[in-house]
Structure formats: structure tokens, C-alpha cells
Design a protein around this motif. Structure first.
Motif, PDB file in Angstrom:
ATOM      1  N   GLY A  15     -26.028 -31.372 -19.431  1.00 50.78           N
ATOM      2  CA  GLY A  15     -26.634 -32.686 -19.227  1.00 50.78           C
ATOM      3  C   GLY A  15     -26.753 -33.505 -20.485  1.00 50.78           C
ATOM      4  N   THR A  16     -26.308 -32.958 -21.615  1.00 46.82           N
ATOM      5  CA  THR A  16     -26.341 -33.710 -22.873  1.00 46.82           C
ATOM      6  C   THR A  16     -24.928 -33.854 -23.410  1.00 46.82           C
ATOM      7  OG1 THR A  16     -28.590 -32.962 -23.374  1.00 46.82           O
ATOM      8  CG2 THR A  16     -27.288 -33.815 -25.207  1.00 46.82           C
ATOM      9  N   LEU A  93     -16.854 -32.962 -21.324  1.00 50.62           N
ATOM     10  CA  LEU A  93     -17.703 -33.756 -22.200  1.00 50.62           C
ATOM     11  C   LEU A  93     -18.057 -35.074 -21.532  1.00 50.62           C
ATOM     12  CD1 LEU A  93     -15.757 -33.297 -25.552  1.00 50.62           C
ATOM     13  CD2 LEU A  93     -18.128 -32.560 -25.193  1.00 50.62           C
ATOM     14  N   TYR A  94     -19.255 -35.558 -21.819  1.00 48.22           N
ATOM     15  CA  TYR A  94     -19.629 -36.894 -21.350  1.00 48.22           C
ATOM     16  C   TYR A  94     -18.799 -37.945 -22.095  1.00 48.22           C
ATOM     17  CZ  TYR A  94     -23.638 -35.442 -18.548  1.00 48.22           C
ATOM     18  OH  TYR A  94     -24.436 -34.894 -17.564  1.00 48.22           O
ATOM     19  N   VAL A 168     -30.837 -33.749 -29.994  1.00 45.83           N
ATOM     20  CA  VAL A 168     -30.445 -34.641 -28.903  1.00 45.83           C
ATOM     21  C   VAL A 168     -30.470 -33.848 -27.602  1.00 45.83           C
ATOM     22  CG1 VAL A 168     -28.666 -36.213 -28.038  1.00 45.83           C
ATOM     23  CG2 VAL A 168     -28.931 -35.860 -30.518  1.00 45.83           C
ATOM     24  N   GLY A 169     -31.151 -34.367 -26.593  1.00 45.99           N
ATOM     25  CA  GLY A 169     -31.245 -33.660 -25.318  1.00 45.99           C
ATOM     26  C   GLY A 169     -31.489 -34.603 -24.167  1.00 45.99           C
ATOM     27  N   ASP A 170     -31.745 -34.004 -22.996  1.00 43.55           N
ATOM     28  CA  ASP A 170     -31.888 -34.818 -21.786  1.00 43.55           C
ATOM     29  C   ASP A 170     -33.131 -34.491 -20.975  1.00 43.55           C
ATOM     30  OD1 ASP A 170     -30.675 -32.292 -21.139  1.00 43.55           O
ATOM     31  OD2 ASP A 170     -30.185 -33.101 -19.163  1.00 43.55           O
ATOM     32  N   SER A 189     -29.892 -40.923 -21.444  1.00 39.68           N
ATOM     33  CA  SER A 189     -30.343 -41.350 -20.114  1.00 39.68           C
ATOM     34  C   SER A 189     -29.398 -40.916 -19.007  1.00 39.68           C
ATOM     35  CB  SER A 189     -30.479 -42.879 -20.077  1.00 39.68           C
ATOM     36  OG  SER A 189     -29.205 -43.496 -20.229  1.00 39.68           O
ATOM     37  N   PHE A 190     -28.209 -40.412 -19.379  1.00 37.40           N
ATOM     38  CA  PHE A 190     -27.182 -40.080 -18.385  1.00 37.40           C
ATOM     39  C   PHE A 190     -27.188 -38.602 -18.003  1.00 37.40           C
ATOM     40  CE2 PHE A 190     -25.378 -40.514 -22.691  1.00 37.40           C
ATOM     41  CZ  PHE A 190     -25.030 -39.200 -22.945  1.00 37.40           C
ATOM     42  N   GLY A 191     -28.143 -37.829 -18.521  1.00 36.50           N
ATOM     43  CA  GLY A 191     -28.142 -36.398 -18.273  1.00 36.50           C
ATOM     44  C   GLY A 191     -28.962 -35.992 -17.076  1.00 36.50           C
TER      45      GLY A 191
END
Length: 219
Positions: A15-16, A93-94, A168-170, A189-191
Motif C-alpha cells: 500500500g506504499t 510499484l505504484y 513513508v507509509g499508508d 493517500s493512494f494506499g
């Protein structure tokens, strides 16, 4: 470039850096099928993730009828076996993550991953996606208490040779660990956010990875 404020930037994984929802959802639904439970819809899978695979299973059981009479240990083992065998079918990957990692590395930043995913599975997934060599440090579940405990983040800094670090995380697992380790946190915010992004307790929130370096530069 010398003014960049962090020597180390650590990342959560699920999610990150990586959207793992497709493969985690498939594993959860495989486990549920073994006890004749209905599958969790794809749009609900992200709400199960965060805090490790066992908590994900427990949430799925609660969502589909509870855990009374279920051999949770055996079902969890089945989930892990399926996931390990199908770990990188849908995971990627995002957007913007690869370029962001390149740009941080060009600044001389050491990159790290600290995840509540089992370390053996984390390393297998990174190997499948050819990501291992990007990171100075990869820490997964099995050695230190799970986030939000700060132990793994302290170990991250030590393994990377020391210096100022950000994380950095979600989820609140990530921001809580960063706060406990006394380092700044950025939330994506996208995780798989377990609260609205601006309520996660992060020092900054980003909507795309192209905003990460500017956000870190301001912290």
C-alpha cells in the motif's frame, strides 16, 4: 543536493511502494474458499490490509461470518502457502515509484523498507520484481516487534549506517512507528489507508510519488 535533509528514507511495502492488493486478495479468498466462505469483493480487500497477514485473515473472517469453530492457525498456513506461490502475479510499484527511488538515490539517500510482511516473503517478492538491489536495508516481520512498535525503524537506521531518517507509509501502523521512533512521517493517500489520509498523524500527505521529494525537503 547537499541540502536534502535526510540521509535515509524508509518505506512501508504493502500500500506504499507496492500495490499488493490483487495478490493478497487472491490469497485471502483462497483461504476463505477452503471453509466455504464467500469471497471478499476486490473493492473491500484494501480495508483488510495493514498490520500483517494474520490480522488480514482475522478481518476477512470477521467480515464473512466470524471465527468460531475455525482452525485459524491451519487456515493462516494455507493462506501463506498460496500467497508465497502466487506472490507477484498482480503486484506492481505504484505510479511514479521507480523514478522517485532513482531520484532519491541520485541525492545520495540510502533507501530502506520496513514492513509487517514476513521478511522471507518480502525478499522473495522483491526478487521477483527485481527491486532488491535498490535498497540498503530490508526488514520484515520475524526479527523485531511489528509496527507501530519503533524497534524495526531503529534497526533500519542502524543498518543504514546512521543519520537523519524519515519514513513513508499508508497506515497508522506506519505513522505510529515513526512517531515512536521520533522521525518524520509522510503518508501516501493512494494506499491501504486505515483512516482518512490527513488523519493518519503524518507530517505530510502526498497524492503521488512525484510529490515525495519536495515534501521531504520541507520537513
Amino acid at each position: 543536493m547537499d541540502l536534502f535533509p535526510f540521509a535515509i528514507v524508509g518505506f512501508d511495502l504493502d500500500g506504499t511502494l507496492l500495490d499488493t492488493s490483487g495478490d493478497l486478495g487472491a490469497a485471502v479468498n483462497h483461504a476463505l474458499s477452503l471453509i466455504d466462505r464467500p469471497p471478499v469483493p476486490r473493492e473491500a480487500v484494501t480495508g483488510l490490509i495493514g498490520g500483517g497477514a494474520r490480522l488480514m485473515l482475522q478481518r476477512a473472517l470477521a467480515l464473512t461470518g466470524g471465527s468460531d469453530g475455525i482452525d485459524e492457525d491451519a487456515l493462516f498456513a494455507e493462506l501463506l502457502t498460496f500467497y508465497e506461490a502466487n506472490i507477484a502475479v498482480y503486484t506492481a510499484l505504484y505510479p511514479g515509484a521507480a523514478l522517485m527511488l532513482d531520484d532519491l538515490a541520485a541525492l545520495g539517500v540510502k533507501l530502506a523498507v520496513v514492513t509487517n510482511k514476513r521478511e522471507t516473503m518480502t525478499r522473495k517478492l522483491f526478487g521477483a520484481l527485481d527491486l532488491t538491489d535498490r535498497f540498503a536495508c530490508i526488514i520484515g516481520a520475524g526479527t523485531y516487534p511489528l509496527k507501530p512498535a519503533p524497534d524495526a525503524l531503529h534497526a533500519m537506521v542502524a543498518q543504514c549506517g546512521g543519520g537523519r531518517a524519515a519514513f513513508v507509509g499508508d497506515t497508522t501502523f506506519d505513522t505510529g512507528a515513526a512517531r515512536a521512533a521520533q522521525m518524520p512521517a509522510v503518508a501516501v493517500s493512494f494506499g491501504f489507508n486505515d483512516r482518512p489520509p490527513h488523519e493518519l498523524g503524518a507530517d505530510a500527505v502526498i497524492d503521488h510519488f512525484d510529490a515525495l521529494i519536495p515534501a521531504l525537503s520541507r520537513l
